[in-house]
Enzyme design. Structure first.
Site, mmCIF file in Angstrom:
data_model
loop_
_atom_site.group_PDB
_atom_site.id
_atom_site.type_symbol
_atom_site.label_atom_id
_atom_site.label_comp_id
_atom_site.label_asym_id
_atom_site.label_seq_id
_atom_site.Cartn_x
_atom_site.Cartn_y
_atom_site.Cartn_z
ATOM 1 N N ALA A 31 -40.457 11.018 -14.199
ATOM 2 C CA ALA A 31 -41.464 10.810 -14.979
ATOM 3 C C ALA A 31 -42.875 11.268 -14.301
ATOM 4 O O ALA A 31 -43.331 10.883 -13.401
ATOM 5 C CB ALA A 31 -41.462 9.363 -15.422
ATOM 6 N N GLU A 82 -47.967 39.610 -27.461
ATOM 7 C CA GLU A 82 -46.786 39.730 -26.812
ATOM 8 C C GLU A 82 -45.495 39.436 -27.085
ATOM 9 O O GLU A 82 -44.470 39.301 -26.490
ATOM 10 C CB GLU A 82 -46.904 39.330 -25.119
ATOM 11 C CG GLU A 82 -47.009 37.697 -24.962
ATOM 12 C CD GLU A 82 -46.886 37.207 -23.572
ATOM 13 O OE1 GLU A 82 -45.710 37.558 -22.922
ATOM 14 O OE2 GLU A 82 -47.517 36.717 -22.999
ATOM 15 N N CYS A 116 -50.554 37.866 -21.814
ATOM 16 C CA CYS A 116 -51.730 36.617 -22.567
ATOM 17 C C CYS A 116 -52.811 37.679 -22.557
ATOM 18 O O CYS A 116 -53.999 37.057 -23.169
ATOM 19 C CB CYS A 116 -51.818 35.478 -21.832
ATOM 20 S SG CYS A 116 -50.139 34.942 -21.372
ATOM 21 N N THR A 158 -43.975 24.559 -20.533
ATOM 22 C CA THR A 158 -45.107 25.420 -20.572
ATOM 23 C C THR A 158 -45.164 26.224 -21.865
ATOM 24 O O THR A 158 -45.819 27.170 -21.727
ATOM 25 C CB THR A 158 -45.514 26.207 -19.403
ATOM 26 O OG1 THR A 158 -44.596 27.099 -19.024
ATOM 27 C CG2 THR A 158 -45.579 25.135 -18.117
ATOM 28 N N SER A 208 -46.560 33.799 -10.288
ATOM 29 C CA SER A 208 -47.525 33.973 -11.203
ATOM 30 C C SER A 208 -48.749 33.251 -11.073
ATOM 31 O O SER A 208 -50.029 33.336 -11.649
ATOM 32 C CB SER A 208 -46.834 33.532 -12.756
ATOM 33 O OG SER A 208 -46.682 32.182 -12.780
ATOM 34 N N HIS A 246 -58.046 30.900 -19.606
ATOM 35 C CA HIS A 246 -56.701 31.134 -20.216
ATOM 36 C C HIS A 246 -55.777 29.901 -19.714
ATOM 37 O O HIS A 246 -55.969 29.555 -18.311
ATOM 38 C CB HIS A 246 -56.041 32.377 -19.657
ATOM 39 C CG HIS A 246 -54.533 32.514 -19.971
ATOM 40 N ND1 HIS A 246 -53.941 32.320 -21.149
ATOM 41 C CD2 HIS A 246 -53.416 32.535 -19.133
ATOM 42 C CE1 HIS A 246 -52.497 32.076 -21.108
ATOM 43 N NE2 HIS A 246 -52.245 32.560 -19.957
ATOM 44 N N LYS A 255 -57.388 23.382 -11.428
ATOM 45 C CA LYS A 255 -57.217 23.868 -10.190
ATOM 46 C C LYS A 255 -58.178 25.178 -10.327
ATOM 47 O O LYS A 255 -58.807 25.581 -9.188
ATOM 48 C CB LYS A 255 -55.830 24.546 -9.891
ATOM 49 C CG LYS A 255 -55.023 23.115 -9.350
ATOM 50 C CD LYS A 255 -53.621 23.384 -9.115
ATOM 51 C CE LYS A 255 -52.606 22.159 -8.806
ATOM 52 N NZ LYS A 255 -51.590 22.780 -8.023
ATOM 53 N N ASN A 325 -49.247 26.594 -24.338
ATOM 54 C CA ASN A 325 -49.557 27.728 -24.197
ATOM 55 C C ASN A 325 -49.508 28.802 -25.475
ATOM 56 O O ASN A 325 -48.317 28.988 -25.812
ATOM 57 C CB ASN A 325 -48.993 28.497 -22.805
ATOM 58 C CG ASN A 325 -49.596 29.945 -22.423
ATOM 59 O OD1 ASN A 325 -50.605 30.245 -22.858
ATOM 60 N ND2 ASN A 325 -48.963 30.429 -21.377
ATOM 61 N N SER A 359 -50.164 38.292 -17.325
ATOM 62 C CA SER A 359 -49.332 38.811 -16.110
ATOM 63 C C SER A 359 -49.140 40.133 -16.199
ATOM 64 O O SER A 359 -49.285 40.849 -17.288
ATOM 65 C CB SER A 359 -48.015 37.977 -16.290
ATOM 66 O OG SER A 359 -48.284 36.671 -16.049
HETATM 67 N N1 ACO Z 1 -45.648 13.219 -11.255
HETATM 68 C C1 ACO Z 1 -46.582 13.699 -11.293
HETATM 69 N N2 ACO Z 1 -46.535 15.183 -10.465
HETATM 70 C C2 ACO Z 1 -45.433 15.718 -10.457
HETATM 71 C C3 ACO Z 1 -44.297 14.933 -10.713
HETATM 72 C C4 ACO Z 1 -44.478 13.780 -11.016
HETATM 73 N N3 ACO Z 1 -43.361 13.000 -11.266
HETATM 74 N N4 ACO Z 1 -43.177 15.927 -10.542
HETATM 75 C C5 ACO Z 1 -43.869 17.080 -10.146
HETATM 76 N N5 ACO Z 1 -45.152 16.940 -10.241
HETATM 77 C C6 ACO Z 1 -46.245 17.907 -10.027
HETATM 78 C C7 ACO Z 1 -45.915 18.984 -8.478
HETATM 79 O O1 ACO Z 1 -46.298 18.304 -7.395
HETATM 80 C C8 ACO Z 1 -46.524 20.228 -9.003
HETATM 81 O O2 ACO Z 1 -47.960 19.963 -8.814
HETATM 82 P P1 ACO Z 1 -48.750 21.064 -7.802
HETATM 83 O O3 ACO Z 1 -48.908 22.200 -9.004
HETATM 84 O O4 ACO Z 1 -50.140 20.496 -7.757
HETATM 85 O O5 ACO Z 1 -47.864 21.618 -6.868
HETATM 86 C C9 ACO Z 1 -46.222 20.383 -10.512
HETATM 87 O O6 ACO Z 1 -45.884 18.945 -10.812
HETATM 88 C C10 ACO Z 1 -45.194 21.080 -10.987
HETATM 89 O O7 ACO Z 1 -44.058 21.053 -10.268
HETATM 90 P P2 ACO Z 1 -43.262 21.812 -9.387
HETATM 91 O O8 ACO Z 1 -42.068 21.411 -9.004
HETATM 92 O O9 ACO Z 1 -44.050 22.444 -8.370
HETATM 93 O O10 ACO Z 1 -43.195 23.322 -10.163
HETATM 94 P P3 ACO Z 1 -41.917 23.591 -11.266
HETATM 95 O O11 ACO Z 1 -40.927 24.234 -10.161
HETATM 96 O O12 ACO Z 1 -41.620 22.623 -12.148
HETATM 97 O O13 ACO Z 1 -42.610 24.743 -12.161
HETATM 98 C C11 ACO Z 1 -44.059 26.192 -13.129
HETATM 99 C C12 ACO Z 1 -43.943 24.845 -12.386
HETATM 100 C C13 ACO Z 1 -44.063 27.285 -11.799
HETATM 101 C C14 ACO Z 1 -45.695 26.134 -13.530
HETATM 102 C C15 ACO Z 1 -43.156 26.571 -14.096
HETATM 103 O O14 ACO Z 1 -43.470 25.662 -15.346
HETATM 104 C C16 ACO Z 1 -43.339 28.034 -14.658
HETATM 105 O O15 ACO Z 1 -42.889 28.710 -14.358
HETATM 106 N N6 ACO Z 1 -44.317 28.308 -15.785
HETATM 107 C C17 ACO Z 1 -44.441 29.524 -16.408
HETATM 108 C C18 ACO Z 1 -45.261 30.516 -15.780
HETATM 109 C C19 ACO Z 1 -46.945 30.178 -15.710
HETATM 110 O O16 ACO Z 1 -47.342 29.301 -16.577
HETATM 111 N N7 ACO Z 1 -47.579 30.811 -15.016
HETATM 112 C C20 ACO Z 1 -48.996 30.552 -15.002
HETATM 113 C C21 ACO Z 1 -49.778 32.029 -15.073
HETATM 114 S S1 ACO Z 1 -48.836 33.261 -16.099
HETATM 115 C C22 ACO Z 1 -48.800 32.810 -17.852
HETATM 116 O O17 ACO Z 1 -49.702 32.357 -18.369
HETATM 117 C C23 ACO Z 1 -47.562 32.955 -18.445
#
Ligand code: ACO
Length: 451
Positions: A31, A82, A116, A158, A208, A246, A255, A325, A359
Site C-alpha cells: 500500500a 509517439e 514524449c 505510470t 530512464s 514533463h 525530485k 502520463n 526518451s
Molecule cells: N509506500 C511508499 N513508497 C513506496 C512504497 C510504499 N509502500 N513501495 C515503494 N515505494 C517507493 C520506492 O521507495 C520508490 O521510491 P524512490 O523513487 O524514491 O526510490 C518508488 O516507490 C518506486 O518504487 P521502485 O520499487 O523503486 O520502482 P519500480 O521498480 O516499481 O518502478 C518506475 C518505478 C521505474 C518509475 C517504473 O514505474 C517505470 O519503469 N515507469 C516507466 C518509465 C518512466 O516513467 N520513466 C521516467 C522518464 S521516461 C518517460 O517519461 C516515459
C-alpha cells in the site's frame, strides 16, 4: 511579428479512470507504492473505441469550436505523438478531414516523433514558422497526444492518455522567450518501441530516470547560462515564478525541482551558499554525475525545496496526478494545470520555465512569459476560462475497477493488430463530442464518428 506564442488551448482526456489505491491492491504491491512512491492518484485510460487519431481529433475539434476558428485562417497544423498506428500515414492527415469540411487544404506541417518530446518539437516548429520568412500571416495549430500504456509490471501504473491542442500566433498571452532555449540530445536505450507488433514500449525504468535527471541538469545549466547573457542578474529558480516539467509520474517531478535546487547550490559562490542554502555545505563537493540515486543529496534537497515546490511546481501537477502520463501532452497538461490554479491577475507579467523530455533522448528547457498588455490579458482570461471547463471534467469521470481496467488492457493487447475489427468498448460512457472508432476494415482503414 511580436509576442509569438499560445493564443488558445484545449485539452481532452478519456471519461474513465482507475484509482491507484485500488490498483495497488489489485496488483498485490505494498500500500502506498503508486500513491506515495510514484505520487499518482488516478490513471486515465481508453477502451478500444479510441486511438491516437480519435483523441487528437477530439482535442482539435474542441479548440476549433470553442474559439470559432475559420480553418482557412490556419496555415500550419503540427502533431506531436509517439502513439504509432501507421508507419507512413500521419495523424495530421486524418485531422485534415475536419479541414476538408471547410474546403481547406493549404496547410503545412506533419507529425513529429521522439517519445514524449514530439509535442515540444511541434510547438517549436509552429512558433518558428510564424517567426520566419515563410509565414503567410495565418495561425498555426499544434496537437500533442498519446495513449500511454505499459505491459504488466512496475511501469503499468505510470500510464495515462490524453491530448492537447494549441492555437499559435502573434500577440499571444503566453509568449516563448527567444534565443535562450537549451537542448540536450543524445543516444540512449532508456525507453523505446522497437516491437511494431505491440503497443508497449521496452523500458529500463532506472536508466530512464537517470537519463531524465541528467538531461535536466544539462538543459537547466545551459538555459541559465543563456539567460545570464540576456539578463545579467538572472538567478535561476529564484528568477522564475513557476517551474514546469514533463511528468512521467509526480514524484519524479518533485525530485526534479529538488535537482534544480541542487544545481543552483553547486553554481552558487561560497557566500551565496552560506546565505541561501544554510546547513547544506556538506554537499559542496558532490558532483552531478555521481548523485542521480544519492539518497542523502535527494533527501536534503527535497526538504530544502519543499516550499519552492509548493509555490512554483505543485500547481502544475493536478492533471498529471489525476490522469497519468500523456507523453507528448504531459508538459502541456502541466501548463494547463498551472494556469487554472491562478487568476489572470496573478499571472500577468510572470515568467516560468518548462522542461521537456523524450526518451531516446531529446530534451529542452525553455521559458514563457505571460504578457502584460490589455489585449493579451483578455485572451488570457478566455484561455483560462476555457481550460477551467476542460480540467473540471476530471471530476465527472467514471471510476472503473482495476479488474475492468485489466480486461480492457487485454482487449487492446490482443487486438492491436487485428483486421478487420469492430471495437466493443462502450460509446455511452464517452464524453459528448468525443470521436470514436467504429470500424477497421480488411485493408486496415479506420472509420470514426463523433458523439
Ligand atoms: N509506500 C511508499 N513508497 C513506496 C512504497 C510504499 N509502500 N513501495 C515503494 N515505494 C517507493 C520506492 O521507495 C520508490 O521510491 P524512490 O523513487 O524514491 O526510490 C518508488 O516507490 C518506486 O518504487 P521502485 O520499487 O523503486 O520502482 P519500480 O521498480 O516499481 O518502478 C518506475 C518505478 C521505474 C518509475 C517504473 O514505474 C517505470 O519503469 N515507469 C516507466 C518509465 C518512466 O516513467 N520513466 C521516467 C522518464 S521516461 C518517460 O517519461 C516515459
Amino acid at each position: 511579428v511580436e509576442n509569438v506564442g499560445i493564443l488558445a488551448m484545449e485539452l481532452y482526456f478519456p471519461s474513465q479512470y482507475v484509482d491507484q489505491t485500488e490498483l495497488e491492491k489489485f496488483d498485490g504491491v505494498s500500500a502506498g507504492k503508486y500513491t506515495v512512491g510514484l505520487g499518482q492518484t488516478k490513471m486515465g485510460f481508453c477502451s478500444d473505441r479510441e486511438d491516437i487519431n480519435s483523441i487528437c481529433m477530439t482535442a482539435l475539434h474542441r479548440l476549433i469550436e470553442k474559439n470559432s476558428i475559420n480553418l482557412h485562417d490556419i496555415g500550419r497544423l503540427e502533431v506531436g505523438t509517439e502513439t504509432i498506428i501507421d508507419k507512413s500515414k500521419s495523424v495530421k492527415t486524418y485531422l485534415m478531414t475536419l479541414f476538408a469540411e471547410q474546403g481547406a487544404t493549404d496547410v503545412e506541417g506533419i507529425d513529429t516523433t521522439n517519445a514524449c518530446y514530439g509535442g515540444t518539437a511541434a510547438l517549436f516548429n509552429a512558433v518558428n514558422w510564424v517567426e520566419s520568412s515563410s509565414w503567410d500571416g495565418r495561425k498555426a495549430i499544434v496537437v500533442a497526444g498519446d495513449i500511454a500504456v505499459y505491459g504488466k509490471g512496475p511501469a503499468r501504473p505510470t500510464g495515462g492518455a490524453g491530448a492537447v491542442a494549441m492555437l499559435i500566433g502573434p500577440d499571444a498571452p503566453l509568449v516563448l522567450d527567444c534565443g535562450v532555449r537549451a537542448s540536450y540530445m543524445t543516444h540512449a536505450y532508456d525507453f523505446y518501441k522497437p516491437d511494431l507488433a505491440s503497443e508497449f514500449p521496452y523500458v529500463d525504468g532506472k536508466l530512464s530516470i537517470k537519463c531524465y535527471l541528467s538531461a535536466l541538469d544539462n538543459c537547466y545549466n545551459l538555459y541559465c547560462k543563456k539567460m545570464r547573457k540576456v539578463e545579467s542578474d538572472f538567478k535561476g529558480l529564484l528568477s522564475l515564478d513557476g517551474m514546469l516539467f514533463h511528468s512521467p509520474y509526480s514524484k519524479l517531478v518533485q525530485k526534479s525541482l529538488a535537482r534544480v535546487c541542487f544545481n543552483d547550490f553547486l553554481n552558487a559562490s561560497p557566500e551565496e551558499r552560506e546565505h541561501q542554502f544554510p546547513g547544506l555545505s556538506d554537499f559542496s563537493s558532490h558532483k552531478l554525475e555521481n548523485t542521480y540515486f544519492d539518497r542523502d543529496v535527494e533527501k536534503a534537497f527535497m526538504t530544502y525545496s519543499e516550499p519552492l515546490f509548493d509555490e512554483k511546481t505543485k500547481p502544475s501537477l493536478h492533471i498529471a496526478k489525476n490522469l497519468g502520463n500523456m507523453y507528448t501532452a504531459s508538459l502541456y497538461g502541466g501548463l494547463a494545470s498551472y494556469l487554472v490554479s491562478k487568476s489572470p491577475e496573478q499571472l500577468i507579467g510572470k515568467k516560468f520555465g518548462l522542461f521537456s523530455y523524450g526518451s531516446g533522448l531529446a530534451s529542452t528547457m525553455y521559458s514563457m512569459n505571460i504578457c502584460n498588455d490589455m489585449s493579451a490579458g483578455s485572451k488570457l482570461a478566455k484561455l483560462i476560462n476555457s481550460l477551467n471547463e476542460a480540467v473540471s471534467m476530471l471530476e465527472i469521470r467514471r471510476s472503473v475497477p482495476p479488474s475492468e481496467f485489466n480486461d480492457s488492457m487485454e482487449v487492446r493487447t490482443k487486438n492491436y493488430h487485428t483486421a478487420p475489427y469492430q471495437p466493443s468498448g462502450s460509446i455511452d460512457t464517452l464524453f459528448p463530442g468525443t470521436y470514436y472508432l467504429i470500424d477497421i476494415d480488411d485493408l486496415r482503414r479506420r472509420y470514426y464518428k463523433r458523439k
